[in-house]
Design an enzyme around this catalytic site. Structure first.
Site, short mmCIF file in Angstrom:
data_model
loop_
_atom_site.label_atom_id
_atom_site.label_comp_id
_atom_site.label_asym_id
_atom_site.label_seq_id
_atom_site.Cartn_x
_atom_site.Cartn_y
_atom_site.Cartn_z
N GLU A 204 0.85 -1.23 0.32
CA GLU A 204 0.05 0.01 -0.11
C GLU A 204 0.71 1.29 -0.14
O GLU A 204 0.41 2.40 -0.58
CB GLU A 204 -0.92 -0.04 1.14
CG GLU A 204 -2.32 -0.63 0.87
CD GLU A 204 -3.49 -0.40 2.28
OE1 GLU A 204 -3.01 -0.32 3.26
OE2 GLU A 204 -4.44 -0.15 1.75
N HIS A 225 8.29 -26.46 -1.27
CA HIS A 225 7.47 -27.69 -1.91
C HIS A 225 6.46 -27.14 -2.95
O HIS A 225 5.99 -28.03 -3.53
CB HIS A 225 7.26 -28.57 -0.88
CG HIS A 225 8.13 -29.22 0.23
ND1 HIS A 225 9.01 -30.35 -0.25
CD2 HIS A 225 8.48 -28.64 1.41
CE1 HIS A 225 9.65 -30.51 0.77
NE2 HIS A 225 9.37 -29.51 1.89
N LYS A 337 -12.73 0.60 -3.26
CA LYS A 337 -14.06 0.88 -2.27
C LYS A 337 -15.07 1.82 -3.14
O LYS A 337 -16.20 1.32 -2.69
CB LYS A 337 -13.29 1.76 -1.04
CG LYS A 337 -12.55 0.78 -0.03
CD LYS A 337 -12.19 1.52 1.32
CE LYS A 337 -11.20 0.86 2.14
NZ LYS A 337 -10.59 1.83 3.14
O1 PA5 Z 1 -3.36 1.15 6.38
C1 PA5 Z 1 -4.16 1.66 5.65
O2 PA5 Z 1 -4.35 2.67 5.59
C2 PA5 Z 1 -5.53 0.84 5.33
O3 PA5 Z 1 -5.18 -0.76 4.98
C3 PA5 Z 1 -6.61 0.77 6.34
O4 PA5 Z 1 -5.93 0.28 7.68
C4 PA5 Z 1 -7.71 -0.31 5.85
O5 PA5 Z 1 -7.95 0.08 4.54
C5 PA5 Z 1 -8.87 -0.45 6.89
O6 PA5 Z 1 -9.43 1.02 6.93
P1 PA5 Z 1 -10.24 1.51 8.21
O7 PA5 Z 1 -9.41 1.28 9.46
O8 PA5 Z 1 -10.65 2.83 8.01
O9 PA5 Z 1 -11.24 0.68 8.21
#
Ligand code: PA5
Length: 349
Positions: A204, A225, A337
């Site tokens: 990310e 494996h 999303k």
């Molecule tokens: O690390 C991040 O920014 C994202 O992966 C969020 O943690 C993840 O999308 C979950 O989002 P939220 O905490 O708003 O539900």
């Protein structure tokens, strides 16, 4: 202790709960990380006969998985304990001023602030994760000490001896040479949680604007494996980083039982000997065909996990900066999303 959270709102706490043996802690149940009714029903079945509290961790309280799961679990608690007692058992962690804070104020739930303005993947060392880690029975003070020691070292060591800088620069040089994926490998299955956290952190933070190394993981020896064939012999777009654990923390001897099973050469050896031999053999074999790095920690405990969290977060920031991308946003995740909200008819989507 039900943790409702997905991605950065779940992975770091899960890393610690899965890596350590914590007999004194509460049983942790992971929720809010799936949309599968089968998985949800299975999770609810695990709560039967137990005293249940929940921690809903959601930075903006818009993400579908935690939002939908929180609704189901609120109802479950109210049906089981009544509204007042249910409210006592609900803790939420979210952004101050978010709809989640408003909901908590209205319903009488305890509210903890999510640090701003970073994404969940950079919150391993904040209450977002320290609370569930403590509930699981982990020594969070030791974990923070480990992180502080790592921070002090990484902020003072000269470049040539600075492991985070070296790791980030090596990743970048390999990227420039044409490598497109990094495989993080370890011979301890209990590091599976760390694998998920590490994959999210780098994917990310770096994978944007058409650049970035794909982070993948190798759970060895099992995946030798399966993935092992490709790593050794497949197309050459990946390099490997071994996570090595120095100290022996467990022991199991292979005593002979009088049966001629063809494994006599293992008599009275320890599983640790086998695991270490597998590590050395794999590194030797893989080094013949791909670049291999090794990161070493002394042992798996709170202090070293705290150090690892800080190390990888810091190295990820450096590495993304070398690539020229912003490590702290995730426009690709937001795009998917949006499509999901439209498909489900969310107002204004
Ligand atoms: O690390 C991040 O920014 C994202 O992966 C969020 O943690 C993840 O999308 C979950 O989002 P939220 O905490 O708003 O539900």
């Amino acid at each position: 202790f039900v943790v409702i959270g997905v991605g950065g709102s779940n992975n770091a706490a899960r890393t610690v709960a899965e890596a350590l043996d914590l007999p004194g802690g509460m049983k942790i149940v992971w929720a809010g990380n799936t949309l599968s009714p089968h998985a949800m029903n299975r999770m609810l079945a695990r709560l039967e006969g137990r005293s249940v509290v929940i921690d809903c961790i959601a930075k903006n309280f818009e993400t579908l998985e935690p939002g939908a799961s929180f609704r189901v679990l609120r109802r479950y608690l109210c049906d089981r304990y009544g509204r007042e007692e249910a409210a006592r058992r609900i803790l939420c962690t979210g952004t101050p001023g978010s709809p989640l804070e408003k909901l908590c104020a209205e319903q009488g739930y305890t509210f903890l602030p999510f640090p701003e303005p970073i994404g969940g993947r950079f919150t391993a060392l904040s209450p977002v994760h320290l609370v569930p880690m403590a509930a699981a029975g982990a020594d969070v003070a030791a974990l923070c000490r480990g992180a502080e020691e790592m921070a002090a070292a990484l902020r003072s060591l000269p470049a040539a001896q600075n492991p985070a800088l070296r790791y980030a620069v090596l990743r970048h040089l390999l990227w420039q040479k044409g490598y497109r994926a990094e495989l993080l490998s370890c011979f301890e299955p209990r590091m599976k949680g760390l694998f998920s956290w590490w994959e999210q952190l780098f994917a990310e933070s770096e994978g944007k604007d058409g650049v970035g190394l794909l982070p993948v993981t190798g759970e060895f020896s099992e995946q030798l494996h399966s993935l092992g064939q490709f790593i050794q012999d497949g197309s050459h777009f990946l390099f490997e980083t071994f996570l090595q654990i120095k100290e022996q923390q467990a022991s199991l001897s292979l005593h002979p039982d009088g049966v001629q099973d063809g494994f006599g050469y293992l008599d009275d050896k320890d599983f640790e000997d086998l695991n270490r031999a597998a590590f050395s053999a794999t590194r030797t074999a893989h080094s013949a065909t791909l670049p291999c790095l090794t990161l070493t920690i002394d042992r798996v405990d709170e202090k070293n996990l705290g150090g690892l969290f800080y190390f990888f977060q810091f190295a990820c920031y450096l590495s993304a900066s070398l690539l020229g991308v912003n490590p702290f946003d995730q426009p690709g995740v937001e795009a998917y999303k949006g499509w999901m909200f439209r498909a489900l008819g969310k107002p204004g989507a």
